[in-house]
Design a protein around this motif. Structure first.
Motif, PDB file in Angstrom:
ATOM      1  N   VAL A 175     -17.098  15.757   3.879  1.00  0.00           N
ATOM      2  CA  VAL A 175     -15.972  15.526   4.795  1.00  0.00           C
ATOM      3  C   VAL A 175     -15.293  14.201   4.452  1.00  0.00           C
ATOM      4  CG1 VAL A 175     -15.311  15.143   7.206  1.00  0.00           C
ATOM      5  CG2 VAL A 175     -17.004  16.900   6.636  1.00  0.00           C
ATOM      6  N   ALA A 176     -16.093  13.161   4.280  1.00  0.00           N
ATOM      7  CA  ALA A 176     -15.530  11.849   3.932  1.00  0.00           C
ATOM      8  C   ALA A 176     -14.801  11.918   2.595  1.00  0.00           C
ATOM      9  CB  ALA A 176     -16.633  10.800   3.883  1.00  0.00           C
ATOM     10  N   TYR A 177     -15.404  12.567   1.614  1.00  0.00           N
ATOM     11  CA  TYR A 177     -14.766  12.684   0.297  1.00  0.00           C
ATOM     12  C   TYR A 177     -13.422  13.411   0.409  1.00  0.00           C
ATOM     13  CZ  TYR A 177     -18.884  11.168  -2.422  1.00  0.00           C
ATOM     14  OH  TYR A 177     -19.896  10.453  -2.996  1.00  0.00           O
ATOM     15  N   ARG A 178     -13.403  14.486   1.192  1.00  0.00           N
ATOM     16  CA  ARG A 178     -12.164  15.240   1.340  1.00  0.00           C
ATOM     17  C   ARG A 178     -11.081  14.384   2.000  1.00  0.00           C
ATOM     18  NH1 ARG A 178     -13.975  19.281   4.093  1.00  0.00           N
ATOM     19  NH2 ARG A 178     -13.259  18.584   6.109  1.00  0.00           N
ATOM     20  N   LEU A 179     -11.449  13.631   3.043  1.00  0.00           N
ATOM     21  CA  LEU A 179     -10.483  12.771   3.725  1.00  0.00           C
ATOM     22  C   LEU A 179      -9.956  11.671   2.809  1.00  0.00           C
ATOM     23  CD1 LEU A 179     -12.241  12.505   7.178  1.00  0.00           C
ATOM     24  CD2 LEU A 179     -10.150  13.778   6.640  1.00  0.00           C
ATOM     25  N   LEU A 180     -10.790  11.244   1.891  1.00  0.00           N
ATOM     26  CA  LEU A 180     -10.373  10.227   0.927  1.00  0.00           C
ATOM     27  C   LEU A 180      -9.586  10.836  -0.234  1.00  0.00           C
ATOM     28  CD1 LEU A 180     -13.620   8.096   0.982  1.00  0.00           C
ATOM     29  CD2 LEU A 180     -11.324   7.292   1.627  1.00  0.00           C
ATOM     30  N   GLY A 181      -9.514  12.163  -0.266  1.00  0.00           N
ATOM     31  CA  GLY A 181      -8.770  12.841  -1.323  1.00  0.00           C
ATOM     32  C   GLY A 181      -9.507  12.877  -2.640  1.00  0.00           C
ATOM     33  N   TRP A 182     -10.778  12.608  -2.613  1.00  0.00           N
ATOM     34  CA  TRP A 182     -11.537  12.515  -3.854  1.00  0.00           C
ATOM     35  C   TRP A 182     -11.795  13.854  -4.507  1.00  0.00           C
ATOM     36  CZ3 TRP A 182     -15.723   8.364  -2.387  1.00  0.00           C
ATOM     37  CH2 TRP A 182     -15.099   7.122  -2.275  1.00  0.00           C
ATOM     38  N   ALA A 183     -11.839  14.918  -3.766  1.00  0.00           N
ATOM     39  CA  ALA A 183     -12.128  16.222  -4.364  1.00  0.00           C
ATOM     40  C   ALA A 183     -11.001  16.654  -5.297  1.00  0.00           C
ATOM     41  CB  ALA A 183     -12.343  17.271  -3.282  1.00  0.00           C
ATOM     42  N   GLU A 184      -9.780  16.203  -5.026  1.00  0.00           N
ATOM     43  CA  GLU A 184      -8.634  16.623  -5.821  1.00  0.00           C
ATOM     44  C   GLU A 184      -8.306  15.659  -6.959  1.00  0.00           C
ATOM     45  OE1 GLU A 184      -8.196  16.242  -2.325  1.00  0.00           O
ATOM     46  OE2 GLU A 184      -8.844  18.296  -2.020  1.00  0.00           O
ATOM     47  N   GLU A 185      -8.764  14.433  -6.874  1.00  0.00           N
ATOM     48  CA  GLU A 185      -8.382  13.438  -7.870  1.00  0.00           C
ATOM     49  C   GLU A 185      -9.395  13.385  -9.014  1.00  0.00           C
ATOM     50  OE1 GLU A 185      -7.580   9.621  -6.194  1.00  0.00           O
ATOM     51  OE2 GLU A 185      -6.449  10.477  -4.550  1.00  0.00           O
ATOM     52  N   MET A 218       0.865  -1.177   0.000  1.00  0.00           N
ATOM     53  CA  MET A 218       0.000   0.000   0.000  1.00  0.00           C
ATOM     54  C   MET A 218       0.905   1.232   0.000  1.00  0.00           C
ATOM     55  SD  MET A 218      -2.907   1.181   2.852  1.00  0.00           S
ATOM     56  CE  MET A 218      -3.768  -0.336   2.898  1.00  0.00           C
ATOM     57  N   SER A 219       0.651   2.144  -0.897  1.00  0.00           N
ATOM     58  CA  SER A 219       1.482   3.345  -0.974  1.00  0.00           C
ATOM     59  C   SER A 219       1.231   4.236   0.234  1.00  0.00           C
ATOM     60  CB  SER A 219       1.183   4.109  -2.263  1.00  0.00           C
ATOM     61  OG  SER A 219      -0.054   4.766  -2.166  1.00  0.00           O
ATOM     62  N   ALA A 220       2.187   5.122   0.481  1.00  0.00           N
ATOM     63  CA  ALA A 220       2.080   6.016   1.635  1.00  0.00           C
ATOM     64  C   ALA A 220       0.830   6.879   1.558  1.00  0.00           C
ATOM     65  CB  ALA A 220       3.321   6.882   1.741  1.00  0.00           C
ATOM     66  N   SER A 221       0.504   7.382   0.364  1.00  0.00           N
ATOM     67  CA  SER A 221      -0.673   8.251   0.258  1.00  0.00           C
ATOM     68  C   SER A 221      -1.960   7.480   0.541  1.00  0.00           C
ATOM     69  CB  SER A 221      -0.742   8.921  -1.108  1.00  0.00           C
ATOM     70  OG  SER A 221      -0.976   7.976  -2.120  1.00  0.00           O
ATOM     71  N   VAL A 222      -2.016   6.219   0.115  1.00  0.00           N
ATOM     72  CA  VAL A 222      -3.195   5.402   0.409  1.00  0.00           C
ATOM     73  C   VAL A 222      -3.261   5.124   1.909  1.00  0.00           C
ATOM     74  CG1 VAL A 222      -4.316   3.167   0.029  1.00  0.00           C
ATOM     75  CG2 VAL A 222      -3.300   4.386  -1.898  1.00  0.00           C
ATOM     76  N   GLN A 223      -2.122   4.868   2.530  1.00  0.00           N
ATOM     77  CA  GLN A 223      -2.089   4.632   3.978  1.00  0.00           C
ATOM     78  C   GLN A 223      -2.576   5.850   4.754  1.00  0.00           C
ATOM     79  OE1 GLN A 223       2.019   3.565   4.574  1.00  0.00           O
ATOM     80  NE2 GLN A 223       1.549   1.372   4.605  1.00  0.00           N
ATOM     81  N   VAL A 224      -2.134   7.018   4.323  1.00  0.00           N
ATOM     82  CA  VAL A 224      -2.553   8.251   5.000  1.00  0.00           C
ATOM     83  C   VAL A 224      -4.057   8.447   4.842  1.00  0.00           C
ATOM     84  CG1 VAL A 224      -2.362  10.782   4.965  1.00  0.00           C
ATOM     85  CG2 VAL A 224      -0.299   9.359   4.853  1.00  0.00           C
ATOM     86  N   ARG A 225      -4.546   8.272   3.632  1.00  0.00           N
ATOM     87  CA  ARG A 225      -5.994   8.434   3.397  1.00  0.00           C
ATOM     88  C   ARG A 225      -6.785   7.404   4.194  1.00  0.00           C
ATOM     89  NH1 ARG A 225      -8.177   7.904  -1.484  1.00  0.00           N
ATOM     90  NH2 ARG A 225      -6.604   6.474  -2.226  1.00  0.00           N
ATOM     91  N   ALA A 226      -6.307   6.152   4.224  1.00  0.00           N
ATOM     92  CA  ALA A 226      -6.992   5.093   4.974  1.00  0.00           C
ATOM     93  C   ALA A 226      -7.024   5.432   6.460  1.00  0.00           C
ATOM     94  CB  ALA A 226      -6.314   3.748   4.728  1.00  0.00           C
ATOM     95  N   ALA A 227      -5.914   5.958   6.987  1.00  0.00           N
ATOM     96  CA  ALA A 227      -5.860   6.327   8.408  1.00  0.00           C
ATOM     97  C   ALA A 227      -6.815   7.483   8.708  1.00  0.00           C
ATOM     98  CB  ALA A 227      -4.436   6.690   8.796  1.00  0.00           C
ATOM     99  N   LYS A 228      -6.811   8.498   7.856  1.00  0.00           N
ATOM    100  CA  LYS A 228      -7.703   9.647   8.071  1.00  0.00           C
ATOM    101  C   LYS A 228      -9.169   9.223   7.998  1.00  0.00           C
ATOM    102  CE  LYS A 228      -4.702  13.372   6.444  1.00  0.00           C
ATOM    103  NZ  LYS A 228      -4.537  14.416   5.422  1.00  0.00           N
ATOM    104  N   PHE A 229      -9.492   8.423   6.984  1.00  0.00           N
ATOM    105  CA  PHE A 229     -10.874   7.971   6.831  1.00  0.00           C
ATOM    106  C   PHE A 229     -11.249   7.054   7.997  1.00  0.00           C
ATOM    107  CE2 PHE A 229     -14.149   5.216   4.714  1.00  0.00           C
ATOM    108  CZ  PHE A 229     -15.116   6.196   4.592  1.00  0.00           C
ATOM    109  N   GLY A 230     -10.328   6.201   8.446  1.00  0.00           N
ATOM    110  CA  GLY A 230     -10.580   5.328   9.587  1.00  0.00           C
ATOM    111  C   GLY A 230     -10.881   6.111  10.850  1.00  0.00           C
ATOM    112  N   HIS A 231     -10.139   7.185  11.076  1.00  0.00           N
ATOM    113  CA  HIS A 231     -10.387   8.044  12.235  1.00  0.00           C
ATOM    114  C   HIS A 231     -11.779   8.679  12.137  1.00  0.00           C
ATOM    115  CE1 HIS A 231      -9.568  10.696  15.589  1.00  0.00           C
ATOM    116  NE2 HIS A 231      -9.956  11.712  14.840  1.00  0.00           N
TER     117      HIS A 231
END
Length: 136
Positions: A74-84, A1-14
């Motif tokens: 909020v969930a979309y932003r944490l998943l980084g979806w707004a930018e991708e 799992m790439s670092a960016s996916v790990q960060v997004r997964a952690a943020k979304f998990g929180h």
């Protein structure tokens, strides 16, 4: 799992953990949460632990958020979806009448007690489920 996916997964998990805690504080069980969101408990727990390698389905994220009265943006932003590119974009906010804006403001206000917020949510759920009675 790439670092960016790990960060997004952690943020979304929180985020999922916080939403579940708030739902439990309102008296909801995991069964109630599953029923309200149409998302399985296994999926919810996987999200909470950050145990995923490909992004959650947008329809499930939306259903989870809407079922528990939290902003999907909020969930979309944490998943980084707004930018991708190719990811769901947050919907344009609906224009709310002044009284509805006040209700939303009170639900976000950290100075309003959790008990009062629970009363407001209960009344909203009651009104949303109430059958239209002749003439009202």
């Amino acid at each position: 799992m790439s670092a960016s996916v790990q960060v997004r997964a952690a943020k979304f998990g929180h985020f999922v953990s916080r939403v579940l805690k708030e739902a439990r504080e309102r008296g909801m069980t995991i069964e109630d949460i599953v029923k309200a969101t149409n998302v399985s408990s296994a999926t919810i727990y996987r999200w909470r632990s950050g145990d995923w390698t490909k992004d959650p389905r947008a329809s499930q994220v939306r259903s989870f958020c809407e079922g528990l009265d939290v902003p999907v943006e909020v969930a979309y932003r944490l998943l980084g979806w707004a930018e991708e590119a190719g990811r769901p974009q947050p919907a344009e906010p609906l224009a709310l009448e002044p009284d509805m804006r006040e209700v939303a403001r009170r639900l976000r206000d950290p100075h309003v007690s959790e008990a009062e917020k629970q009363e407001i949510r209960a009344m909203i759920r009651y009104l949303a489920r109430r059958r239209h009675e002749g003439g009202d």
